[in-house]
Design a protein around this motif. Structure first.
Motif, PDB file in Angstrom:
ATOM      1  N   LEU A 246     -16.602 -72.469   6.506  1.00  0.00           N
ATOM      2  CA  LEU A 246     -16.989 -73.207   7.698  1.00  0.00           C
ATOM      3  C   LEU A 246     -18.276 -72.998   8.358  1.00  0.00           C
ATOM      4  O   LEU A 246     -19.150 -73.434   8.801  1.00  0.00           O
ATOM      5  CB  LEU A 246     -15.670 -73.413   8.574  1.00  0.00           C
ATOM      6  N   THR A 247     -18.474 -71.270   8.504  1.00  0.00           N
ATOM      7  CA  THR A 247     -19.513 -70.798   8.920  1.00  0.00           C
ATOM      8  C   THR A 247     -20.825 -71.182   8.418  1.00  0.00           C
ATOM      9  O   THR A 247     -21.902 -71.640   8.963  1.00  0.00           O
ATOM     10  CB  THR A 247     -19.339 -69.311   8.972  1.00  0.00           C
ATOM     11  N   GLU A 248     -20.849 -71.135   6.727  1.00  0.00           N
ATOM     12  CA  GLU A 248     -21.832 -71.752   6.145  1.00  0.00           C
ATOM     13  C   GLU A 248     -22.209 -72.929   6.321  1.00  0.00           C
ATOM     14  O   GLU A 248     -23.361 -73.385   6.178  1.00  0.00           O
ATOM     15  CB  GLU A 248     -21.596 -71.285   4.769  1.00  0.00           C
ATOM     16  N   ALA A 249     -21.281 -73.891   6.571  1.00  0.00           N
ATOM     17  CA  ALA A 249     -21.498 -75.238   6.936  1.00  0.00           C
ATOM     18  C   ALA A 249     -21.956 -75.699   7.945  1.00  0.00           C
ATOM     19  O   ALA A 249     -22.664 -76.644   8.342  1.00  0.00           O
ATOM     20  CB  ALA A 249     -20.127 -76.139   6.815  1.00  0.00           C
ATOM     21  N   GLY A 250     -21.961 -74.503   9.216  1.00  0.00           N
ATOM     22  CA  GLY A 250     -22.818 -74.898  10.574  1.00  0.00           C
ATOM     23  C   GLY A 250     -21.796 -74.801  11.572  1.00  0.00           C
ATOM     24  O   GLY A 250     -22.152 -74.723  12.881  1.00  0.00           O
ATOM     25  N   PHE A 251     -20.110 -74.370  11.211  1.00  0.00           N
ATOM     26  CA  PHE A 251     -19.379 -74.321  12.320  1.00  0.00           C
ATOM     27  C   PHE A 251     -19.434 -72.834  12.865  1.00  0.00           C
ATOM     28  O   PHE A 251     -19.945 -71.968  12.309  1.00  0.00           O
ATOM     29  CB  PHE A 251     -18.139 -74.576  11.962  1.00  0.00           C
ATOM     30  N   ASP A 252     -19.244 -72.823  14.270  1.00  0.00           N
ATOM     31  CA  ASP A 252     -18.518 -71.494  14.625  1.00  0.00           C
ATOM     32  C   ASP A 252     -17.093 -71.417  14.576  1.00  0.00           C
ATOM     33  O   ASP A 252     -16.269 -72.121  15.173  1.00  0.00           O
ATOM     34  CB  ASP A 252     -18.636 -71.521  16.319  1.00  0.00           C
ATOM     35  N   CYS A 253     -16.577 -70.610  13.729  1.00  0.00           N
ATOM     36  CA  CYS A 253     -15.017 -70.629  13.344  1.00  0.00           C
ATOM     37  C   CYS A 253     -14.457 -69.232  13.656  1.00  0.00           C
ATOM     38  O   CYS A 253     -14.897 -68.236  13.280  1.00  0.00           O
ATOM     39  CB  CYS A 253     -14.993 -70.792  11.614  1.00  0.00           C
ATOM     40  N   THR A 254     -13.344 -69.592  13.903  1.00  0.00           N
ATOM     41  CA  THR A 254     -12.224 -68.289  14.108  1.00  0.00           C
ATOM     42  C   THR A 254     -10.934 -68.578  13.565  1.00  0.00           C
ATOM     43  O   THR A 254     -10.457 -69.803  13.692  1.00  0.00           O
ATOM     44  CB  THR A 254     -12.195 -67.881  15.667  1.00  0.00           C
TER      45      THR A 254
ATOM     46  N   GLY B 297       4.492 -68.447   1.601  1.00  0.00           N
ATOM     47  CA  GLY B 297       3.934 -67.191   1.522  1.00  0.00           C
ATOM     48  C   GLY B 297       3.540 -66.995   3.118  1.00  0.00           C
ATOM     49  O   GLY B 297       3.858 -66.103   3.813  1.00  0.00           O
ATOM     50  N   ARG B 298       2.433 -67.669   3.431  1.00  0.00           N
ATOM     51  CA  ARG B 298       1.675 -67.315   4.646  1.00  0.00           C
ATOM     52  C   ARG B 298       0.998 -68.564   5.100  1.00  0.00           C
ATOM     53  O   ARG B 298       0.205 -69.208   4.333  1.00  0.00           O
ATOM     54  CB  ARG B 298       0.742 -66.262   4.708  1.00  0.00           C
ATOM     55  N   LEU B 299       0.859 -68.859   6.196  1.00  0.00           N
ATOM     56  CA  LEU B 299       0.310 -70.020   6.944  1.00  0.00           C
ATOM     57  C   LEU B 299      -0.600 -69.490   8.014  1.00  0.00           C
ATOM     58  O   LEU B 299      -0.254 -68.695   8.862  1.00  0.00           O
ATOM     59  CB  LEU B 299       1.316 -71.092   7.473  1.00  0.00           C
ATOM     60  N   THR B 300      -1.786 -70.145   8.050  1.00  0.00           N
ATOM     61  CA  THR B 300      -2.812 -69.401   8.896  1.00  0.00           C
ATOM     62  C   THR B 300      -3.580 -70.696   9.530  1.00  0.00           C
ATOM     63  O   THR B 300      -3.805 -71.867   8.886  1.00  0.00           O
ATOM     64  CB  THR B 300      -4.097 -68.702   7.925  1.00  0.00           C
ATOM     65  N   PHE B 301      -3.966 -70.376  10.733  1.00  0.00           N
ATOM     66  CA  PHE B 301      -4.500 -71.575  11.713  1.00  0.00           C
ATOM     67  C   PHE B 301      -5.989 -71.191  11.866  1.00  0.00           C
ATOM     68  O   PHE B 301      -6.291 -70.097  12.162  1.00  0.00           O
ATOM     69  CB  PHE B 301      -3.883 -71.764  13.058  1.00  0.00           C
ATOM     70  N   TYR B 302      -6.787 -72.109  11.878  1.00  0.00           N
ATOM     71  CA  TYR B 302      -8.188 -71.817  12.291  1.00  0.00           C
ATOM     72  C   TYR B 302      -9.032 -72.861  13.392  1.00  0.00           C
ATOM     73  O   TYR B 302      -8.154 -74.139  13.321  1.00  0.00           O
ATOM     74  CB  TYR B 302      -9.136 -71.883  10.899  1.00  0.00           C
ATOM     75  N   ARG B 303      -9.784 -72.653  13.945  1.00  0.00           N
ATOM     76  CA  ARG B 303     -10.374 -73.486  14.985  1.00  0.00           C
ATOM     77  C   ARG B 303     -12.015 -73.195  14.582  1.00  0.00           C
ATOM     78  O   ARG B 303     -12.501 -72.160  14.713  1.00  0.00           O
ATOM     79  CB  ARG B 303     -10.290 -73.158  16.475  1.00  0.00           C
ATOM     80  N   ALA B 304     -12.554 -74.467  14.386  1.00  0.00           N
ATOM     81  CA  ALA B 304     -13.997 -74.461  13.913  1.00  0.00           C
ATOM     82  C   ALA B 304     -14.645 -75.605  14.764  1.00  0.00           C
ATOM     83  O   ALA B 304     -14.328 -76.588  14.926  1.00  0.00           O
ATOM     84  CB  ALA B 304     -14.414 -74.644  12.555  1.00  0.00           C
ATOM     85  N   THR B 305     -15.760 -74.911  15.730  1.00  0.00           N
ATOM     86  CA  THR B 305     -16.481 -75.678  16.508  1.00  0.00           C
ATOM     87  C   THR B 305     -17.809 -76.006  16.087  1.00  0.00           C
ATOM     88  O   THR B 305     -18.417 -75.248  15.415  1.00  0.00           O
ATOM     89  CB  THR B 305     -16.475 -74.992  17.919  1.00  0.00           C
ATOM     90  N   ARG B 306     -18.052 -77.422  16.117  1.00  0.00           N
ATOM     91  CA  ARG B 306     -19.599 -77.802  15.992  1.00  0.00           C
ATOM     92  C   ARG B 306     -20.347 -77.265  17.275  1.00  0.00           C
ATOM     93  O   ARG B 306     -20.083 -77.838  18.359  1.00  0.00           O
ATOM     94  CB  ARG B 306     -19.871 -79.460  15.883  1.00  0.00           C
ATOM     95  N   PRO B 307     -21.516 -76.677  16.877  1.00  0.00           N
ATOM     96  CA  PRO B 307     -22.305 -75.986  18.240  1.00  0.00           C
ATOM     97  C   PRO B 307     -22.801 -77.171  19.017  1.00  0.00           C
ATOM     98  O   PRO B 307     -23.141 -78.400  18.363  1.00  0.00           O
ATOM     99  CB  PRO B 307     -23.291 -75.033  17.549  1.00  0.00           C
ATOM    100  N   ALA B 308     -22.699 -77.056  20.319  1.00  0.00           N
ATOM    101  CA  ALA B 308     -23.186 -78.249  21.423  1.00  0.00           C
ATOM    102  C   ALA B 308     -24.715 -78.240  21.040  1.00  0.00           C
ATOM    103  O   ALA B 308     -25.371 -77.336  20.796  1.00  0.00           O
ATOM    104  CB  ALA B 308     -22.928 -77.692  22.715  1.00  0.00           C
TER     105      ALA B 308
END
Length: 219
Positions: A189-197, A208-219
């Motif tokens: 997602l960072t390579e696509a242009g998002f700010d991702c955490t 096994g494991r579930l993971t959550f992410y937030r990816a924001t399109r820069p303003a």
């Protein structure tokens, strides 16, 4: 969840339950897996507001889209999926609700205008995509989100280890979720242009494991 798969398959997408014949049992399976609270956590993370335009990509039988609409009646929800059988089930679940619709389409070819949505949701979909389709999907989601809009992801993967249990050990020895492990999703997602955490991660006995992410399109 339903998404694209190679064209050598009977469909050019993976049905929500893996096979068409399993679709009638899909919703029961998600309940048995305890996915309801997990879906709620994804929706809460998205912080939906009245008037927000929200797209779920790979909406399957509509579990997350309909749940989000019931939790936030003032938001406008669109569920997108390539599987017509899953969409028919989703549409039945949405009967009587306004400001919600389902459309047929693919994550790598989103049939929407630039900057059309405030939020995008993705639940248990990315791990089914090959690497090139993931890249194209990420670029398409960035395109349809408004500046400052955000993508919220729930998926198998993240920093999974053998200590996460039997299913995690099985996942780690296969290649089905390899492209989701470690920091693969934030890098994508960072390579696509998002700010991702990465926002949260938890063991899950069935996957096994579930993971959550937030990816924001820069303003």
């Amino acid at each position: 969840m339903t998404e694209h798969r190679p064209h050598t398959a009977p469909h050019d997408y993976l049905p929500a339950a893996g096979r068409d014949a399993f679709l009638p049992g899909y919703d029961l399976l998600t309940r048995l897996m305890g996915m309801g609270p997990v879906y709620d956590a994804l929706i809460e993370q998205a912080e939906l507001t009245d008037g927000a335009r929200v797209l779920e990509i790979g909406s399957g039988t509509g579990n997350v889209t309909v749940r989000a609409k019931r939790m936030h009646p003032g938001a406008e929800l669109v569920g997108l999926d390539p599987d017509p059988r899953a969409l028919a089930r989703a549409q039945r679940k949405a009967r009587g609700l306004t400001g919600i619709r389902f459309e047929r389409g693919y994550s790598q070819e989103l049939p929407f205008a630039d900057a059309e949505f405030d939020r995008a949701l993705s639940s248990m979909m990315l791990h089914h995509l090959d690497e090139q389709t993931k890249k194209t999907t990420a670029a398409e989601i960035l395109r349809v989100l408004r500046p400052g809009g955000s993508l919220h992801i729930l998926d198998i993967g993240g920093h999974m280890t053998a200590a996460d249990g039997f299913m995690a050990r099985r996942m780690l020895h296969g290649d089905h979720v390899a492209g989701n492990l470690g920091d693969a999703i934030p890098r994508l997602l960072t390579e696509a242009g998002f700010d991702c955490t990465e926002t949260a991660s938890r063991r899950h006995r069935f996957v096994g494991r579930l993971t959550f992410y937030r990816a924001t399109r820069p303003a």
